[in-house]
Design a protein around this motif. Structure first.
Motif, PDB file in Angstrom:
ATOM      1  N   ARG A   6       0.847  -1.201   0.000  1.00  0.00           N
ATOM      2  CA  ARG A   6       0.000   0.000   0.000  1.00  0.00           C
ATOM      3  C   ARG A   6       0.878   1.243   0.000  1.00  0.00           C
ATOM      4  O   ARG A   6       0.617   2.204  -0.726  1.00  0.00           O
ATOM      5  N   TYR A 146      -8.258   4.683  -3.820  1.00  0.00           N
ATOM      6  CA  TYR A 146      -7.752   4.934  -2.469  1.00  0.00           C
ATOM      7  C   TYR A 146      -8.574   6.023  -1.773  1.00  0.00           C
ATOM      8  O   TYR A 146      -8.993   5.858  -0.623  1.00  0.00           O
ATOM      9  N   ALA A 147      -8.810   7.134  -2.477  1.00  0.00           N
ATOM     10  CA  ALA A 147      -9.569   8.237  -1.879  1.00  0.00           C
ATOM     11  C   ALA A 147     -10.992   7.799  -1.539  1.00  0.00           C
ATOM     12  O   ALA A 147     -11.523   8.146  -0.477  1.00  0.00           O
ATOM     13  N   GLU A 149     -11.970   4.740  -0.843  1.00  0.00           N
ATOM     14  CA  GLU A 149     -11.852   3.828   0.309  1.00  0.00           C
ATOM     15  C   GLU A 149     -11.728   4.626   1.608  1.00  0.00           C
ATOM     16  O   GLU A 149     -12.376   4.315   2.607  1.00  0.00           O
ATOM     17  N   GLN A 150     -10.894   5.655   1.584  1.00  0.00           N
ATOM     18  CA  GLN A 150     -10.715   6.489   2.777  1.00  0.00           C
ATOM     19  C   GLN A 150     -12.011   7.198   3.143  1.00  0.00           C
ATOM     20  O   GLN A 150     -12.377   7.281   4.322  1.00  0.00           O
ATOM     21  N   GLU A 153     -14.478   4.824   4.734  1.00  0.00           N
ATOM     22  CA  GLU A 153     -14.134   4.505   6.120  1.00  0.00           C
ATOM     23  C   GLU A 153     -14.376   5.696   7.052  1.00  0.00           C
ATOM     24  O   GLU A 153     -14.721   5.509   8.211  1.00  0.00           O
ATOM     25  N   THR A 154     -14.180   6.898   6.561  1.00  0.00           N
ATOM     26  CA  THR A 154     -14.244   8.100   7.397  1.00  0.00           C
ATOM     27  C   THR A 154     -15.669   8.598   7.625  1.00  0.00           C
ATOM     28  O   THR A 154     -16.005   9.021   8.729  1.00  0.00           O
TER      29      THR A 154
END
Length: 179
Positions: A6, A146-147, A149-150, A153-154
């Motif tokens: 990662r 990636y963004a 996914e973040q 989660e956030t």
């Protein structure tokens, strides 16, 4: 995905985005190109220098000749945004570089940054377009994933914090803050 993998992916993606961003910034701040589409925006008008231009990479230079802060949008016929530039102060200029496919579009100038704006129909013609870099496209796709996914989660964590604050539950808010 392992932490090492990662980290390597993020480093590669970050480098590719930094290169692309640096290139984009250089294009935005450079001098006027011969083929640039100039848009004179005022409080009552949105006047492009061309209503027909070749498809492909286009530089759009907007000058706010009005008294209000304005925005410039290049829109698909259905209203989706192709390119935009916001917060263009009175008497200032801004530049946008975009890859535009052949087809019909509209420029929308929004004096006061409100409403649907003053619209002018334009058309991109021909095949246009530069050959894309598969490496950069892959880097952008990886960064988008990636963004997303973040964000996925956030957002639930931020919602738990907001719900605790709204409910007046200070202890739950403290616990949810900056998880």
């Amino acid at each position: 995905m392992s932490t090492t993998a990662r980290s390597a992916l993020l480093a590669t993606t970050g480098l590719a985005i930094a290169v692309a961003a640096a290139t984009g910034c250089a294009q935005k701040s450079g001098a006027s190109g011969d083929g640039a589409i100039k848009v004179a925006a005022s409080d009552t008008a949105c006047e492009p220098s061309k209503t027909e231009f070749p498809a492909g990479k286009a530089t759009i230079e907007v000058e706010n000749k009005g008294a209000k802060v304005t925005e410039l949008y290049l829109l698909f016929p259905d209203g989706r945004i192709v390119a935009e530039r916001e917060n263009i102060g009175p008497g200032t200029k801004a530049s946008i570089t975009a890859e535009i496919k052949a087809g019909d579009y509209e420029f929308a100038c929004k004096p006061g940054m409100k409403g649907d704006g003053i619209r002018t129909k334009v058309k991109a013609t021909g095949k246009g377009g530069e050959k894309r870099s598969p490496e950069l496209d892959a880097a952008v796709a990886a960064y988008r994933a990636y963004a997303q996914e973040q964000a996925d989660e956030t957002l639930p964590k931020a919602q738990a914090f907001a719900d605790a604050v709204k409910a007046g539950d200070v202890e739950a808010a403290k616990k949810a803050y900056a998880v």
